[in-house]
Design a protein around this motif. Structure first.
Motif, mmCIF file in Angstrom:
data_model
loop_
_atom_site.group_PDB
_atom_site.id
_atom_site.type_symbol
_atom_site.label_atom_id
_atom_site.label_comp_id
_atom_site.label_asym_id
_atom_site.label_seq_id
_atom_site.Cartn_x
_atom_site.Cartn_y
_atom_site.Cartn_z
ATOM 1 N N HIS A 43 2.329 -3.735 2.273
ATOM 2 C CA HIS A 43 0.977 -3.198 2.168
ATOM 3 C C HIS A 43 0.486 -2.748 3.543
ATOM 4 C CE1 HIS A 43 -3.167 -2.924 0.837
ATOM 5 N NE2 HIS A 43 -3.550 -3.950 1.570
ATOM 6 N N GLU A 47 -4.850 0.194 4.506
ATOM 7 C CA GLU A 47 -5.193 0.400 3.096
ATOM 8 C C GLU A 47 -5.990 -0.759 2.514
ATOM 9 O OE1 GLU A 47 -4.128 3.045 0.577
ATOM 10 O OE2 GLU A 47 -4.520 3.886 2.551
ATOM 11 N N HIS A 50 -9.556 0.081 1.442
ATOM 12 C CA HIS A 50 -9.799 1.341 0.737
ATOM 13 C C HIS A 50 -10.252 1.044 -0.689
ATOM 14 C CE1 HIS A 50 -9.294 5.324 -0.945
ATOM 15 N NE2 HIS A 50 -9.122 5.797 0.285
ATOM 16 N N ASN A 53 -7.499 1.377 -3.347
ATOM 17 C CA ASN A 53 -6.189 0.763 -3.189
ATOM 18 C C ASN A 53 -5.864 -0.094 -4.413
ATOM 19 O OD1 ASN A 53 -4.513 -1.815 -2.056
ATOM 20 N ND2 ASN A 53 -3.860 0.112 -1.168
ATOM 21 N N GLY A 245 0.604 2.629 0.443
ATOM 22 C CA GLY A 245 -0.199 3.386 1.393
ATOM 23 C C GLY A 245 -0.204 4.841 0.983
ATOM 24 N N THR A 246 -0.912 5.674 1.702
ATOM 25 C CA THR A 246 -0.796 7.110 1.465
ATOM 26 C C THR A 246 0.648 7.514 1.720
ATOM 27 O OG1 THR A 246 -1.305 7.623 3.773
ATOM 28 C CG2 THR A 246 -3.177 7.477 2.243
ATOM 29 N N LYS A 249 1.494 7.165 5.330
ATOM 30 C CA LYS A 249 1.624 5.767 5.747
ATOM 31 C C LYS A 249 2.893 5.137 5.200
ATOM 32 C CE LYS A 249 -3.379 5.133 6.035
ATOM 33 N NZ LYS A 249 -4.573 4.651 5.309
#
Length: 349
Positions: A43, A47, A50, A53, A245-246, A249
């Motif tokens: 993780h 994030e 967010h 998330n 993550g994005t 990321k």
């Protein structure tokens, strides 16, 4: 029970970390699903807060779950990898050493030297733990995953002195593949500068993870195979590792955790768009949220536990909350602008 967060003083649910008015806990209809395939989430630290998330849904909904928070490497990090079966590494005796970092005054930190260092000229580790039995790989990396030091118990003296360092080459050794397939423990240490421009550093442990036999990484790399094809080759998935993550990321997590290259890579081949829809950008169809990826992957390996689809329903409702919040903000901004314009016109009259 609820807590407050920051200056907003909004009541926050301690279980799902969402504002109480959008709490997810009651939406999980089947909490603690007994998934037989364990799930491990790496993780990304950025994030965590967010609002969209979806790891929080996995935490609420899955019983057999491990979450490790991972930060970007901005200075230097190192990994120690220990075999779960220390007697499985045929070919060499002794433990690998990892003398990677020193204090600025030249004194070695944690300078307990292994009595059975693998080779006099390849002393790359220190004994950071009281018991180094089974320690097989030590690697240090810089930003973007550039390897600055690498040692493992299968390398020859000539390779130890070679300037070319490649983590992938470890798997060229049949004995390494066999030993690592029986599982390993990975420990990450982050080394950071305390003050910019000042030669003061500290090192702390970021995570320690057990990677059991049967682990796979869900990541669409060039060497990834379709997860639906695993049955055909007789591979039984027991632990699914997912990067959270994005997309940018997730790629950083992948490049800055070289130990992930030890694992078989699998990918999902789906054409549908994520339930994220228009509230969070997805590069293209098939790029899913963490919880969507987990649910689809578990189903692909035969995990048909009751409640998995319910996790997607919860995620969809969370996305709906965010969409409504976005619309409320836009509506409020429009009303404020309109009110300002009306006041301006009235003053002119």
């Amino acid at each position: 029970m609820s807590t407050t967060q920051g200056q907003s003083k909004r009541p926050i649910c301690p279980s799902c970390s969402k504002p109480t008015r959008t709490c997810l806990c009651s939406r999980i209809l089947t909490p603690g699903i007994q998934n037989s395939v364990h799930v491990t989430i790496l993780h990304h630290a950025l994030e965590r807060k967010h609002p969209l998330n979806s790891t929080r849904i996995a935490i609420l909904g899955l019983k057999n779950l491990t979450v490790a928070t991972v930060s970007d490497v901005n200075f230097q990090a190192r990994f120690l990898i220990r075999l779960l079966d220390p007697n499985s590494h045929s070919g060499h005796a002794g433990n690998v050493s990892d003398g990677l970092f020193s204090r600025h005054d030249g004194a070695v930190m944690n300078d307990e030297v292994e009595k059975n260092a693998i080779r006099p000229n390849c002393d790359l580790t220190r004994g950071l733990d009281e018991d180094n039995e089974g320690l097989a790989i030590s690697v240090a990396i810089g930003k973007y995953g550039t390897i600055s030091s690498l040692s493992h118990i299968w390398m020859t003296q000539a390779q130890c002195q070679s300037p070319k360092l490649s983590f992938d080459k470890i798997l060229a050794y049949p004995e390494a593949r066999e030993a690592l397939s029986k599982g390993f423990l990975v420990k990450k240490f982050q080394r950071k500068q305390l003050n910019s421009g000042v030669d003061l550093e500290e090192e702390c442990e970021e995570f320690e993870l057990e990677v059991p036999p049967g682990s796979v990484l869900l990541f669409p790399s060039d060497k990834a195979v379709n997860i639906n094809d695993l049955d055909a080759i007789g591979f039984e998935v027991k632990n699914l590792i997912v990067l959270d993550g994005t997309w940018a990321k997730a790629k950083r997590i992948y490049s800055e955790n070289p130990w992930l290259n030890i694992l078989p890579h699998v990918k999902l081949e789906v054409n549908e768009m994520s339930l994220y829809s228009d509230v969070r950008h997805q590069p293209r169809a098939g790029y899913l949220s963490t919880i969507e990826s987990i649910v689809f992957a578990l189903k692909a390996v035969g995990e048909n536990r009751e409640g998995l689809d319910g996790l997607l329903d919860t995620f969809e409702s969370m996305v709906g909350d965010q969409r409504r919040c976005k619309e409320e903000r836009l509506s409020k901004q429009f009303e404020e602008v309109a009110s300002t314009q009306i006041e301006t016109v009235c003053k002119k009259l």
